[in-house]
Scaffold this active site. Structure first.
Site, PDB file in Angstrom:
ATOM      1  N   SER A  14       0.840  -1.203   0.000  1.00  0.00           N
ATOM      2  CA  SER A  14       0.000   0.000   0.000  1.00  0.00           C
ATOM      3  C   SER A  14       0.872   1.249   0.000  1.00  0.00           C
ATOM      4  O   SER A  14       2.070   1.185   0.264  1.00  0.00           O
ATOM      5  CB  SER A  14      -0.890   0.013   1.235  1.00  0.00           C
ATOM      6  OG  SER A  14      -0.083   0.261   2.378  1.00  0.00           O
ATOM      7  N   LYS A  15       0.231   2.370  -0.253  1.00  0.00           N
ATOM      8  CA  LYS A  15       0.956   3.635  -0.260  1.00  0.00           C
ATOM      9  C   LYS A  15       1.515   3.902   1.137  1.00  0.00           C
ATOM     10  O   LYS A  15       2.602   4.435   1.299  1.00  0.00           O
ATOM     11  CB  LYS A  15       0.026   4.762  -0.690  1.00  0.00           C
ATOM     12  CG  LYS A  15       0.692   6.103  -0.626  1.00  0.00           C
ATOM     13  CD  LYS A  15      -0.049   7.175  -1.382  1.00  0.00           C
ATOM     14  CE  LYS A  15       0.719   8.475  -1.372  1.00  0.00           C
ATOM     15  NZ  LYS A  15       1.032   8.979  -0.032  1.00  0.00           N
ATOM     16  N   ARG A  16       0.736   3.487   2.141  1.00  0.00           N
ATOM     17  CA  ARG A  16       1.187   3.702   3.518  1.00  0.00           C
ATOM     18  C   ARG A  16       2.498   2.960   3.789  1.00  0.00           C
ATOM     19  O   ARG A  16       3.419   3.507   4.411  1.00  0.00           O
ATOM     20  CB  ARG A  16       0.091   3.250   4.496  1.00  0.00           C
ATOM     21  CG  ARG A  16       0.377   3.595   5.923  1.00  0.00           C
ATOM     22  CD  ARG A  16      -0.816   4.178   6.653  1.00  0.00           C
ATOM     23  NE  ARG A  16      -1.994   3.328   6.507  1.00  0.00           N
ATOM     24  CZ  ARG A  16      -2.309   2.354   7.353  1.00  0.00           C
ATOM     25  NH1 ARG A  16      -1.536   2.100   8.396  1.00  0.00           N
ATOM     26  NH2 ARG A  16      -3.394   1.648   7.181  1.00  0.00           N
TER      27      ARG A  16
END
Ligand code: GLU
Length: 511
Positions: free
Chosen positions: A264-266
């Protein structure tokens, strides 16, 4: 064999995720390998999720990595327009044909009625509280209302959708090129909306109709679309297009570097690496995200890295140009299992590709950094610097960031090196070496080396013992590229000045 026609069909809902770039790449490789066509279609039927700038971003990103579009948005072609919102009038006839043939129906239920239905089913303990082959018979639709009632509602312009009439008991099978036979029972599928009340098709209808009209031969897309595939198979069947159905290939997920769960971007933010190909500023939140391009990745390195995220050539060769990837690529060699996203591997590829660049190209990177810093440097000097640093850098910016000592004398010295290597012998050598180099005529690396060797010999001190101290005095650090070349680049006056400063500065350490 059928003409290979593949498409990349992103929705412009934000920046293109790096996984999307991989999807586009695999499509492109297949198209090029078989002399086929690569299409770009913008799937923007969900106007609520539309993000301004996203489409331009997608086009730019593909261009940057070197994925050429033969037909599609921004290029044109025989099936234009390639933006689904502009194709809106085309879809209705197919939805209506499905209704006429008994494979779809009008549904007039309001939001409240739908909510009440879900509540009712939940309370009754239904496993899947959804609009499906069972619950549809309790709802307000053209299956439960009389023909007259339906006509009246349609004539009065009462808001309605068109839903697919999923058969109650049917095994839906599809042969995925990566996963083999996938079987889903129709009871697992809900009666998906095909046309929304605003007259826009949903993703499912538009996607299938366009793939058919655009004569797509292979649908290569992310695994997250696998659950939709049986529904698409039903649509092909009901529309009478089974013969023309594309072959499906659902790509493995990109996993977090740790391997547990989807990347994920996180994760990327937390671990400090990019997840988008280019810089992106979210127009809604103003949030900025750094791209692979801006972080210093070369497009050919990124392509090589992405190609290996799920595919392998079956040999030990790792470095592939785009043309080599095209020649070696096959869908059969794509794995089923999710692939860990290892940013270190991306860096390794970047390093390999940077090394492969000509010194002229590399000098241009360095000179661009220097201009930004307001430092003047002639081409000859830049060429020498990149030549000696080439093997060590990962990103173009490293030439400047790791080579600042070519332009600035150190003002601090690595403590750990100083404490171990700075001693009386070193200072003795340095004093004499300094005097000697000042007498030299435009010394080059070899002359510096010869001088240092002569001095150590005269003093009876092994060169190996004091070399790190010499380096420390010139660069402030214990490691780095060829020290003699560094001295050649900065020149004898600077060498002498730095040695004098280091001796003065480090005096206390030997006292
Ligand atoms: N519009 C879908 C997406 O955003 C396309 C999925 C497909 O390729 O069918 O990924």
């Amino acid at each position: 064999m059928r003409e290979v026609r593949v498409r990349f069909a992103p929705s412009p809902t934000g920046a293109l995720h790096i996984g999307g770039v991989r999807t586009a790449l695999y499509n492109y490789l297949l198209a090029r390998k078989h002399g086929g066509k690569m299409l770009l279609r913008i799937e923007d039927t969900d106007q609520n999720r539309y993000v301004p700038g996203a489409e331009e971003y997608i086009v730019q990103a593909l261009k940057w990595v070197g994925i050429e579009i033969d037909e599609g948005q921004g290029v044109g072609g025989p099936h234009a327009p390639y933006r689904q919102s502009e194709r809106k009038p085309m879809y209705k006839q197919y939805a209506e044909k499905l209704v006429a043939d008994g494979h779809a129906y009008y549904a007039f239920d309001t939001e409240e009625e739908l909510e009440a239905m879900r509540e009712r089913l939940k309370n009754a303990g239904a496993a899947l509280p959804q609009y499906n082959s069972i619950s549809r018979m309790q709802m307000r639709n053209s299956l439960t209302l009389t023909e007259g009632e339906v006509k009246a509602l349609l004539n009065d312009g009462v808001p309605h959708v068109i839903r697919l009439k999923v058969p109650r008991k049917e095994e839906i099978r599809l042969n995925d090129l990566i996963r083999g036979w996938v079987m889903v029972h129709s009871s697992q599928i809900d009666d998906k909306v095909l046309m929304k009340s605003d007259g826009m098709p949903t993703y499912h209808l538009a996607n299938v109709v366009d793939d058919y009209l655009m004569k797509i031969s292979h649908v290569i897309r992310g695994e997250e679309w696998l659950p939709s595939a049986p529904l698409h198979v039903l649509l092909y069947k009901f529309l009478g297009w089974e013969e023309d159905m594309p072959q499906f290939a659902h790509l493995p997920l990109l996993l977090k570097p740790t391997g547990d769960g989807k990347l994920s971007k996180r994760d990327a933010d937390q671990m400090g690496f990019p997840i988008f190909p280019l810089d992106w500023v979210d127009p809604n939140t103003g949030e900025k995200a750094m791209g692979f391009r801006e972080a210093g990745y070369l497009p050919d390195a990124l392509v090589n890295f992405l190609a290996f995220l799920g595919w392998n050539p079956g040999t030990t060769q790792e470095l592939f140009t785009m043309q080599e990837l095209i020649d070696a690529f096959s869908v059969e060699r794509i794995g089923k299992a999710g692939t860990k996203f290892d940013i270190h591997k991306a860096q390794w590829f970047n390093q390999q590709y940077l090394r492969g660049r000509s010194n002229d190209d590399l000098a241009a990177y360095l000179m661009a950094s220097l201009t930004q810093e307001g430092i003047k440097c002639d081409r000859e000097k830049a060429l020498k610097i990149v030549g000696v640093m080439k093997e060590r850098v990962v990103f173009p910016k490293d030439f400047w960031e790791q080579g600042k000592f070519f332009f600035y004398a150190p003002t601090t010295f690595d403590e750990s090196v100083a404490s171990k290597k700075w001693n009386e012998d070193a200072v003795k050598v340095l004093v004499k070496f300094r005097e000697s180099v000042l007498t030299l005529e435009s010394p080059d690396a070899n002359m510096f080396k010869a001088t240092l060797e002569r001095v150590t010999q005269e003093l009876g001190i092994g060169t190996g013992k004091i070399l790190q101290a010499v380096r420390l005095s010139i660069t402030g650090m214990g490691g780095g590229p060829d020290l003699m070349v560094i001295m050649e680049v900065i020149g004898k006056e600077e060498v002498a000045a730095r040695i004098a400063y280091a001796i003065e500065h480090l005096k206390l350490k030997v006292a």
